[in-house]
Design a protein around this motif. Structure first.
Motif, PDB file in Angstrom:
ATOM      1  N   LYS A 162       0.863  -1.281  -0.138  1.00  0.00           N
ATOM      2  CA  LYS A 162      -0.245   0.179   0.006  1.00  0.00           C
ATOM      3  C   LYS A 162       0.846   1.346   0.043  1.00  0.00           C
ATOM      4  O   LYS A 162       0.453   2.105  -0.518  1.00  0.00           O
ATOM      5  CB  LYS A 162      -0.978   0.015   1.405  1.00  0.00           C
ATOM      6  CG  LYS A 162      -2.041  -1.045   0.937  1.00  0.00           C
ATOM      7  CD  LYS A 162      -2.974  -0.835   2.002  1.00  0.00           C
ATOM      8  CE  LYS A 162      -4.061  -1.790   2.090  1.00  0.00           C
ATOM      9  NZ  LYS A 162      -5.024  -1.928   0.764  1.00  0.00           N
ATOM     10  N   LYS A 163       1.896   1.346   0.705  1.00  0.00           N
ATOM     11  CA  LYS A 163       2.807   2.458   0.794  1.00  0.00           C
ATOM     12  C   LYS A 163       3.499   2.726  -0.631  1.00  0.00           C
ATOM     13  O   LYS A 163       3.309   4.044  -0.946  1.00  0.00           O
ATOM     14  CB  LYS A 163       3.850   2.312   1.687  1.00  0.00           C
ATOM     15  CG  LYS A 163       4.418   3.675   2.568  1.00  0.00           C
ATOM     16  CD  LYS A 163       5.395   3.096   3.579  1.00  0.00           C
ATOM     17  CE  LYS A 163       5.391   4.195   4.679  1.00  0.00           C
ATOM     18  NZ  LYS A 163       6.450   3.836   5.636  1.00  0.00           N
ATOM     19  N   LYS A 166       0.680   3.704  -3.053  1.00  0.00           N
ATOM     20  CA  LYS A 166       0.086   5.440  -2.842  1.00  0.00           C
ATOM     21  C   LYS A 166       1.309   6.258  -3.569  1.00  0.00           C
ATOM     22  O   LYS A 166       0.788   7.212  -4.139  1.00  0.00           O
ATOM     23  CB  LYS A 166       0.072   5.411  -1.575  1.00  0.00           C
ATOM     24  CG  LYS A 166      -0.853   7.199  -1.150  1.00  0.00           C
ATOM     25  CD  LYS A 166      -0.997   7.153   0.208  1.00  0.00           C
ATOM     26  CE  LYS A 166      -1.521   8.586   0.706  1.00  0.00           C
ATOM     27  NZ  LYS A 166      -1.794   8.801   1.915  1.00  0.00           N
ATOM     28  N   LYS A 167       2.585   5.963  -3.189  1.00  0.00           N
ATOM     29  CA  LYS A 167       3.423   7.005  -3.771  1.00  0.00           C
ATOM     30  C   LYS A 167       3.692   6.767  -5.323  1.00  0.00           C
ATOM     31  O   LYS A 167       3.852   7.797  -5.929  1.00  0.00           O
ATOM     32  CB  LYS A 167       4.832   6.486  -3.153  1.00  0.00           C
ATOM     33  CG  LYS A 167       6.179   7.154  -3.505  1.00  0.00           C
ATOM     34  CD  LYS A 167       7.406   6.781  -2.759  1.00  0.00           C
ATOM     35  CE  LYS A 167       8.399   7.702  -3.235  1.00  0.00           C
ATOM     36  NZ  LYS A 167       9.694   7.578  -2.686  1.00  0.00           N
ATOM     37  N   ASN A 171      -1.444   0.146  -8.426  1.00  0.00           N
ATOM     38  CA  ASN A 171      -1.765  -0.534  -7.307  1.00  0.00           C
ATOM     39  C   ASN A 171      -1.359  -2.019  -7.605  1.00  0.00           C
ATOM     40  O   ASN A 171      -1.228  -2.820  -6.688  1.00  0.00           O
ATOM     41  CB  ASN A 171      -3.338  -0.634  -7.533  1.00  0.00           C
ATOM     42  CG  ASN A 171      -4.060   0.553  -7.210  1.00  0.00           C
ATOM     43  OD1 ASN A 171      -3.777   1.378  -6.399  1.00  0.00           O
ATOM     44  ND2 ASN A 171      -4.883   1.031  -8.341  1.00  0.00           N
TER      45      ASN A 171
END
Length: 181
Positions: A162-163, A166-167, A171
């Motif tokens: 997820k980190k 997001k960056k 996905n």
């Protein structure tokens, strides 16, 4: 070729430098030219794609070159991290399969069928029965549209943590396969 590479993969390379010219110079050395197919228009490289047998590298990184252009620390980091990513050979790569790699089109030629023509040329002029494309970003809509139009189908999906998702705005990394008819 390195400018096209930089444009196409800038979301992954931004850590090493925000200066696209610096990135292009740093990676200009890495292309194993006899593995690449290019489209040239008016003496300009309009697009590029590598096709290997899954056992041969299409790029080779040189830490000295990376350090020269990116500095000691970031050049060393690029050499370590990207070597694992770019120079990892496939395990148990199926016979009669070609690996399509580093598909890129210069920004001024996008949307004009350059990548389609290069990949069609590869299909018609290489001996493989199947082709794979590994690790396409699920959010790369133009690439996914192109590959679907050419007949590639998803066969594997690798979610990103997820980190990182997001960056990078990605996905999943998708693996695609095409079978000659």
């Amino acid at each position: 070729m390195s400018e096209i590479f930089t444009e196409g993969f800038s979301q992954w390379l931004g850590y090493f430098s925000k200066d696209k010219n610096k990135i292009a110079k740093a990676f200009a050395h890495m292309f194993v030219l006899n593995q690449f197919y290019v489209a040239i228009t008016n003496d300009k490289v309009a697009g590029m794609t590598a096709c290997t047998d899954g056992k041969t590298l299409s790029v080779r990184l040189n830490k000295k070159e990376l350090r020269k252009h990116l500095g000691f620390f970031k050049g060393s980091m690029a050499g370590i991290f990207l070597k694992k990513e770019f120079e990892a050979l496939f395990e148990n790569f199926p016979p009669n399969t070609g690996s399509i790699e580093f598909v890129g089109t210069a920004s001024e030629f996008r949307g004009q069928g350059v990548a389609s023509q290069i990949i069609q040329h590869i299909f018609e002029n290489t001996p493989y029965k199947e082709y794979v494309i590994e690790e396409v970003a699920d959010t790369n809509t133009p690439a996914m549209r192109l590959y679907k139009k050419l007949g590639f189908e998803e066969y594997k999906r690798k979610p990103l943590p997820k980190k990182i998702a997001k960056k990078n705005g990605i996905n999943n990394l998708l693996s695609l396969k095409y079978m000659k008819k």
